[in-house]
Design a protein around this motif. Structure first.
Motif, PDB file in Angstrom:
ATOM      1  N   VAL A 139      33.153  41.216  41.161  1.00 13.15           N
ATOM      2  CA  VAL A 139      33.238  40.449  39.916  1.00 13.15           C
ATOM      3  C   VAL A 139      31.947  39.682  39.680  1.00 13.15           C
ATOM      4  O   VAL A 139      31.404  39.061  40.599  1.00 13.15           O
ATOM      5  CB  VAL A 139      34.434  39.466  39.968  1.00 13.15           C
ATOM      6  CG1 VAL A 139      34.365  38.446  38.834  1.00 13.15           C
ATOM      7  CG2 VAL A 139      35.741  40.237  39.907  1.00 13.15           C
ATOM      8  N   GLY A 163      36.972  33.362  33.433  1.00 13.53           N
ATOM      9  CA  GLY A 163      35.902  33.367  34.427  1.00 13.53           C
ATOM     10  C   GLY A 163      35.463  34.738  34.875  1.00 13.53           C
ATOM     11  O   GLY A 163      34.416  34.874  35.525  1.00 13.53           O
ATOM     12  N   PHE A 164      36.244  35.762  34.568  1.00 14.09           N
ATOM     13  CA  PHE A 164      35.860  37.141  34.893  1.00 14.09           C
ATOM     14  C   PHE A 164      34.957  37.663  33.771  1.00 14.09           C
ATOM     15  O   PHE A 164      35.415  37.914  32.656  1.00 14.09           O
ATOM     16  CB  PHE A 164      37.086  38.048  34.991  1.00 14.09           C
ATOM     17  CG  PHE A 164      37.933  37.850  36.203  1.00 14.09           C
ATOM     18  CD1 PHE A 164      37.828  38.684  37.301  1.00 14.09           C
ATOM     19  CD2 PHE A 164      38.882  36.830  36.244  1.00 14.09           C
ATOM     20  CE1 PHE A 164      38.622  38.511  38.426  1.00 14.09           C
ATOM     21  CE2 PHE A 164      39.686  36.638  37.357  1.00 14.09           C
ATOM     22  CZ  PHE A 164      39.559  37.483  38.451  1.00 14.09           C
ATOM     23  N   PRO A 201      37.281  33.811  40.227  1.00 13.19           N
ATOM     24  CA  PRO A 201      36.121  33.008  39.837  1.00 13.19           C
ATOM     25  C   PRO A 201      36.584  31.642  39.342  1.00 13.19           C
ATOM     26  O   PRO A 201      37.749  31.465  38.952  1.00 13.19           O
ATOM     27  CB  PRO A 201      35.504  33.828  38.701  1.00 13.19           C
ATOM     28  CG  PRO A 201      36.666  34.563  38.109  1.00 13.19           C
ATOM     29  CD  PRO A 201      37.578  34.879  39.256  1.00 13.19           C
ATOM     30  N   GLU A 202      35.679  30.703  39.324  1.00 14.91           N
ATOM     31  CA  GLU A 202      35.988  29.396  38.751  1.00 14.91           C
ATOM     32  C   GLU A 202      36.255  29.563  37.259  1.00 14.91           C
ATOM     33  O   GLU A 202      35.536  30.277  36.565  1.00 14.91           O
ATOM     34  CB  GLU A 202      34.819  28.434  38.961  1.00 14.91           C
ATOM     35  CG  GLU A 202      35.064  27.038  38.423  1.00 14.91           C
ATOM     36  CD  GLU A 202      33.897  26.109  38.674  1.00 14.91           C
ATOM     37  OE1 GLU A 202      33.924  24.970  38.161  1.00 14.91           O
ATOM     38  OE2 GLU A 202      32.948  26.523  39.368  1.00 14.91           O
ATOM     39  N   PRO A 229      30.838  36.602  37.275  1.00 15.68           N
ATOM     40  CA  PRO A 229      31.507  35.586  36.461  1.00 15.68           C
ATOM     41  C   PRO A 229      31.013  35.533  35.019  1.00 15.68           C
ATOM     42  O   PRO A 229      29.898  35.955  34.705  1.00 15.68           O
ATOM     43  CB  PRO A 229      31.191  34.286  37.192  1.00 15.68           C
ATOM     44  CG  PRO A 229      30.911  34.692  38.600  1.00 15.68           C
ATOM     45  CD  PRO A 229      30.213  36.014  38.468  1.00 15.68           C
ATOM     46  N   SER A 230      31.849  34.975  34.163  1.00 14.57           N
ATOM     47  CA  SER A 230      31.503  34.763  32.758  1.00 14.57           C
ATOM     48  C   SER A 230      30.847  33.402  32.589  1.00 14.57           C
ATOM     49  O   SER A 230      30.853  32.570  33.498  1.00 14.57           O
ATOM     50  CB  SER A 230      32.756  34.832  31.876  1.00 14.57           C
ATOM     51  OG  SER A 230      33.544  33.656  32.044  1.00 14.57           O
ATOM     52  N   SER A 231      30.300  33.173  31.399  1.00 22.17           N
ATOM     53  CA  SER A 231      29.697  31.880  31.077  1.00 22.17           C
ATOM     54  C   SER A 231      30.627  30.994  30.266  1.00 22.17           C
ATOM     55  O   SER A 231      30.317  29.831  30.007  1.00 22.17           O
ATOM     56  CB  SER A 231      28.407  32.099  30.277  1.00 22.17           C
ATOM     57  OG  SER A 231      28.684  32.805  29.072  1.00 22.17           O
ATOM     58  N   HIS A 271      22.442  37.552  38.462  1.00 28.42           N
ATOM     59  CA  HIS A 271      23.869  37.340  38.240  1.00 28.42           C
ATOM     60  C   HIS A 271      24.541  36.921  39.545  1.00 28.42           C
ATOM     61  O   HIS A 271      24.294  37.518  40.595  1.00 28.42           O
ATOM     62  CB  HIS A 271      24.541  38.623  37.746  1.00 28.42           C
ATOM     63  CG  HIS A 271      23.993  39.151  36.467  1.00 28.42           C
ATOM     64  ND1 HIS A 271      24.361  38.658  35.245  1.00 28.42           N
ATOM     65  CD2 HIS A 271      23.092  40.140  36.227  1.00 28.42           C
ATOM     66  CE1 HIS A 271      23.725  39.321  34.294  1.00 28.42           C
ATOM     67  NE2 HIS A 271      22.948  40.221  34.855  1.00 28.42           N
ATOM     68  N   GLU A 272      25.421  35.924  39.466  1.00 27.70           N
ATOM     69  CA  GLU A 272      26.264  35.624  40.614  1.00 27.70           C
ATOM     70  C   GLU A 272      27.302  36.738  40.718  1.00 27.70           C
ATOM     71  O   GLU A 272      27.661  37.376  39.725  1.00 27.70           O
ATOM     72  CB  GLU A 272      26.937  34.260  40.439  1.00 27.70           C
ATOM     73  CG  GLU A 272      27.720  33.800  41.659  1.00 27.70           C
ATOM     74  CD  GLU A 272      26.903  33.864  42.937  1.00 27.70           C
ATOM     75  OE1 GLU A 272      27.233  34.716  43.784  1.00 27.70           O
ATOM     76  OE2 GLU A 272      25.947  33.084  43.071  1.00 27.70           O
ATOM     77  N   ALA A 298      36.001  40.456  44.929  1.00 26.66           N
ATOM     78  CA  ALA A 298      37.194  39.721  44.529  1.00 26.66           C
ATOM     79  C   ALA A 298      38.488  40.343  45.031  1.00 26.66           C
ATOM     80  O   ALA A 298      39.526  39.684  45.035  1.00 26.66           O
ATOM     81  CB  ALA A 298      37.252  39.604  43.008  1.00 26.66           C
ATOM     82  N   ASN A 345      39.077  35.675  29.348  1.00 25.78           N
ATOM     83  CA  ASN A 345      38.444  36.213  30.561  1.00 25.78           C
ATOM     84  C   ASN A 345      38.658  35.323  31.785  1.00 25.78           C
ATOM     85  O   ASN A 345      38.538  35.792  32.913  1.00 25.78           O
ATOM     86  CB  ASN A 345      36.957  36.485  30.326  1.00 25.78           C
ATOM     87  CG  ASN A 345      36.125  35.229  30.138  1.00 25.78           C
ATOM     88  OD1 ASN A 345      35.987  34.400  31.035  1.00 25.78           O
ATOM     89  ND2 ASN A 345      35.544  35.077  28.945  1.00 25.78           N
TER      90      ASN A 345
END
Length: 343
Positions: free
Chosen positions: A171, A287-288, A260-261, A173-175, A311-312, A316, A285
């Protein structure tokens, strides 16, 4: 879908053919002249309305950021069949061409679109900017466009048909909101006394957080395709949330052990909408941002590739035998394959 598929035989007149598994994927893929080409058309939806409303409320213009969002909606889909973007076109529709007389907005929009194309490694090939009075109303702008991408020589398109038990789920993460959920966000903001100027726990305003630009993932996919890794499935997590994990035809279980957070703005939206975890993770999403399903032995390398491209990323979960489903044990969530409907 049936009517569209009925036209595929016309490709033969140009010496081209549709690739099996292409329909229903994130992009349409054909072979012609020794090239494997992917094409897609996408739109941003109503997020541009948030930018208009936030400008009015705060005086801050975020039109460069929604340009990034629109490009992300396009390229994050086309790269997910294992293709590198080559050309991006733009579609900017307004109810009145006077929209462009506000140079602050229009120049920021153009600059943002250019930067997003550059970050995606694709030429901006032009587009269309119609004024549609009577069809579009209000002072807003509709953003969309298309992309053409190339599957690298020696690579096969990624349609998810190779997914199997033992694979690992990586995974990125999203912003934040990314390109899905703007209508929900507008409803929530409309019910708050301070609307988009509502302060979040961090001190940021709701509007500012909603307009954080989407992450562009082409650099990650390009590096992945340049590596020995054989991705079995690639997909942005936008509309339908984790249900999108079940896009491949394989009857397998996707088990998510590490989450993800959750971005602050998404936690705020779900709380204000009284969403439970099952609804939230099937809508937003949460956080995904992007998922890559890869063979077990490629998982760590995939994480390294993501981090090398800025990218982090983390492993997962894994793919297990069983009926098609997505399971998140820590949240007590399980989605069945019948819950995903993509038209």
């Amino acid at each position: 879908m049936e009517r569209a598929a009925a036209t595929s035989g016309l490709l033969a007149a140009s010496g081209a053919q549709e690739l099996a598994g292409s329909r229903g994927a994130t992009a349409y893929v054909v072979e012609v002249g020794g090239l494997t080409i992917a094409v897609v058309t996408e739109g941003l939806g109503t997020k541009s309305i948030i930018a208009e409303d936030y400008l009015e409320a705060s005086g801050e213009s975020r039109f460069a950021d929604i340009a990034t969002d629109a490009v992300a909606a396009i390229v994050n889909d086309v790269v997910s069949v294992g293709a590198n973007p080559l050309v991006i076109t733009a579609y900017f529709a307004t109810g009145d061409a006077a929209w462009y007389t506000d140079e602050r907005k229009s120049l920021e929009l153009l600059a943002g679109w250019q930067r997003a194309c550059e970050e995606s490694g694709a030429a901006w090939g032009g587009g269309e900017s119609p004024a549609l009075p009577g069809l579009l109303t209000g002072a807003g702008i509709e953003l969309g466009g298309s992309a053409m991408a190339l599957v690298p020589p020696g690579r096969k398109p990624v349609f998810g048909d190779a997914v199997g038990p033992g694979d690992r789920i990586v995974v990125l993460p999203s912003s934040g909101l990314h390109t899905n959920g703007a209508s929900l966000a507008r409803r929530v903001a409309g019910g708050l006394p301070d609307g988009l100027m509502t302060s979040l726990a961090s001190g940021r305003t709701l509007g500012a957080a909603l307009l954080d630009p989407s992450v562009l993932y082409p650099s990650f996919v390009r590096a992945l395709l340049d590596s020995p890794v054989e991705p079995h499935f690639l997909n942005p997590i936008t509309g339908h949330g984790l249900l999108k994990m079940m896009r491949p035809a394989a009857d397998v279980r996707y088990v998510i052990d590490t989450l993800p957070e959750v971005p602050e703005v998404l936690a705020f939206l779900t709380e204000r909408s009284a969403m439970g975890p099952a609804e939230a993770y099937a809508t937003l999403n949460m956080g995904f941002g992007y998922v890559a399903v890869v063979p077990q032995d490629d998982a760590d390398r995939t994480v390294e590739i993501a981090r090398a491209t800025g990218h982090e990323a983390f492993v997962a979960g894994e793919v297990a035998a069983g009926p098609k489903s997505v399971t998140v044990p820590s949240l007590g969530i399980e989605y069945g394959g019948e819950e995903l409907r993509i038209s």
